[in-house]
Structures are given as C-alpha cells and as structure tokens.
Design a protein around this motif. Structure first.
Motif, PDB file in Angstrom:
ATOM      1  N   GLU A  18       0.837  -1.192   0.000  1.00 35.25           N
ATOM      2  CA  GLU A  18       0.000   0.000   0.000  1.00 35.25           C
ATOM      3  C   GLU A  18       0.880   1.253   0.000  1.00 35.25           C
ATOM      4  OE1 GLU A  18      -3.616   1.924   2.661  1.00 35.25           O
ATOM      5  OE2 GLU A  18      -2.764   0.007   3.221  1.00 35.25           O
ATOM      6  N   GLU A  19       1.908   1.242   0.823  1.00 28.24           N
ATOM      7  CA  GLU A  19       2.814   2.388   0.893  1.00 28.24           C
ATOM      8  C   GLU A  19       3.513   2.618  -0.446  1.00 28.24           C
ATOM      9  OE1 GLU A  19       4.794   5.560   2.896  1.00 28.24           O
ATOM     10  OE2 GLU A  19       3.024   4.385   3.394  1.00 28.24           O
ATOM     11  N   ARG A  20       3.960   1.535  -1.081  1.00 33.51           N
ATOM     12  CA  ARG A  20       4.629   1.651  -2.372  1.00 33.51           C
ATOM     13  C   ARG A  20       3.689   2.270  -3.415  1.00 33.51           C
ATOM     14  NH1 ARG A  20       4.204  -1.328  -6.479  1.00 33.51           N
ATOM     15  NH2 ARG A  20       3.377  -3.130  -5.407  1.00 33.51           N
ATOM     16  N   LEU A  21       2.441   1.797  -3.456  1.00 34.48           N
ATOM     17  CA  LEU A  21       1.471   2.339  -4.412  1.00 34.48           C
ATOM     18  C   LEU A  21       1.163   3.803  -4.128  1.00 34.48           C
ATOM     19  CD1 LEU A  21      -1.007  -0.644  -4.836  1.00 34.48           C
ATOM     20  CD2 LEU A  21       0.506   0.318  -6.580  1.00 34.48           C
ATOM     21  N   LEU A  22       1.070   4.158  -2.855  1.00 38.09           N
ATOM     22  CA  LEU A  22       0.809   5.558  -2.505  1.00 38.09           C
ATOM     23  C   LEU A  22       1.962   6.452  -2.945  1.00 38.09           C
ATOM     24  CD1 LEU A  22      -0.848   5.300   1.016  1.00 38.09           C
ATOM     25  CD2 LEU A  22      -1.871   6.230  -1.061  1.00 38.09           C
ATOM     26  N   ASN A  23       3.187   5.962  -2.792  1.00 35.07           N
ATOM     27  CA  ASN A  23       4.347   6.760  -3.205  1.00 35.07           C
ATOM     28  C   ASN A  23       4.384   6.968  -4.715  1.00 35.07           C
ATOM     29  OD1 ASN A  23       5.339   7.180  -0.638  1.00 35.07           O
ATOM     30  ND2 ASN A  23       6.571   5.319  -0.654  1.00 35.07           N
ATOM     31  N   LYS A  26      -0.033   8.174  -5.542  1.00 35.08           N
ATOM     32  CA  LYS A  26      -0.645   9.127  -4.607  1.00 35.08           C
ATOM     33  C   LYS A  26      -2.085   8.760  -4.240  1.00 35.08           C
ATOM     34  CE  LYS A  26       3.049  11.646  -4.771  1.00 35.08           C
ATOM     35  NZ  LYS A  26       4.137  11.089  -4.023  1.00 35.08           N
ATOM     36  N   ILE A  27      -2.600   7.683  -4.826  1.00 39.85           N
ATOM     37  CA  ILE A  27      -3.960   7.214  -4.512  1.00 39.85           C
ATOM     38  C   ILE A  27      -4.009   5.715  -4.799  1.00 39.85           C
ATOM     39  CG2 ILE A  27      -4.910   7.643  -6.804  1.00 39.85           C
ATOM     40  CD1 ILE A  27      -7.470   8.629  -5.347  1.00 39.85           C
ATOM     41  N   ILE A  28      -4.877   5.016  -4.082  1.00 37.93           N
ATOM     42  CA  ILE A  28      -5.032   3.579  -4.291  1.00 37.93           C
ATOM     43  C   ILE A  28      -6.476   3.306  -4.673  1.00 37.93           C
ATOM     44  CG2 ILE A  28      -4.954   1.292  -3.224  1.00 37.93           C
ATOM     45  CD1 ILE A  28      -2.815   2.312  -1.381  1.00 37.93           C
ATOM     46  N   GLY A  29      -6.666   2.662  -5.817  1.00 44.35           N
ATOM     47  CA  GLY A  29      -8.008   2.325  -6.267  1.00 44.35           C
ATOM     48  C   GLY A  29      -8.541   1.087  -5.565  1.00 44.35           C
ATOM     49  N   LYS A  30      -9.808   0.838  -5.734  1.00 41.53           N
ATOM     50  CA  LYS A  30     -10.456  -0.318  -5.110  1.00 41.53           C
ATOM     51  C   LYS A  30      -9.832  -1.630  -5.580  1.00 41.53           C
ATOM     52  CE  LYS A  30     -14.968   1.751  -4.290  1.00 41.53           C
ATOM     53  NZ  LYS A  30     -16.396   1.698  -4.569  1.00 41.53           N
ATOM     54  N   GLU A  31      -9.503  -1.711  -6.864  1.00 40.00           N
ATOM     55  CA  GLU A  31      -8.919  -2.948  -7.397  1.00 40.00           C
ATOM     56  C   GLU A  31      -7.544  -3.215  -6.779  1.00 40.00           C
ATOM     57  OE1 GLU A  31      -7.320  -4.617 -11.634  1.00 40.00           O
ATOM     58  OE2 GLU A  31      -9.156  -3.418 -11.658  1.00 40.00           O
TER      59      GLU A  31
END
Length: 88
Positions: A18-23, A26-31
């Motif tokens: 989750e942290e990697r995707l946020l970096n 800047k947002i994480i989708g439902k999928e």
C-alpha cells in the motif's frame, strides 16, 4: 522473504504494498486495495497453517515414549520457541 508490513515512526503498522502504491500513484483504487488485501490474506493463511503444523508436531513428539529422554526434548523446546515468536 520480503516484508509485507512495516511500522511508521509512531509504531503503527502499515502494508508495504500500500505504501509503495501511494508513493507512486498518490492514490489507491479499489482494485489495487483488493489485490493487497488478498495478498495479505494468503500470507496470513500460510502463517496460520505453519502455526497449526508446529503445534501438531509438538504434540506428536510429546506423545512418543522417547520424550523427553532423547534429542526430541530440545526439538520441542525449539518448536515452542518458534511458537512464542509467532505470538509476539
């Protein structure tokens, strides 16, 4: 093995994926969140299965007529140490 979780400065646990995707995004989708949750759930199941196998093996060793009069005494202590590590 790469860690699935880590701790922030305040001691709160977070998902490394989750942290990697946020970096990156800047947002994480439902999928993406679903994929992260499934990955973590699969790993949790592996740890739970391992925990159950260790408990079963300890019970099997303790049930033998050799216990604790041979090397299996140390084996049980080692397995019980692993269980204590998993519970902390």
């Amino acid at each position: 093995m790469e860690r699935l979780t880590n701790y922030d400065r305040d001691g709160n646990v977070y998902s490394c994926e989750e942290e990697r995707l946020l970096n990156v995004n800047k947002i994480i989708g439902k999928e993406d969140m679903y994929k992260i949750m499934m990955h973590l759930t699969e790993k949790l199941a592996e740890y739970e299965n391992m925990h159950e196998k260790i408990i079963k093996r300890i019970e099997e060793i303790k049930a033998t007529s050799y216990y604790p009069h041979n090397f299996t005494g140390q084996m049980v202590e080692d397995l019980e140490w692993v269980l204590r590590q998993l519970q902390t």
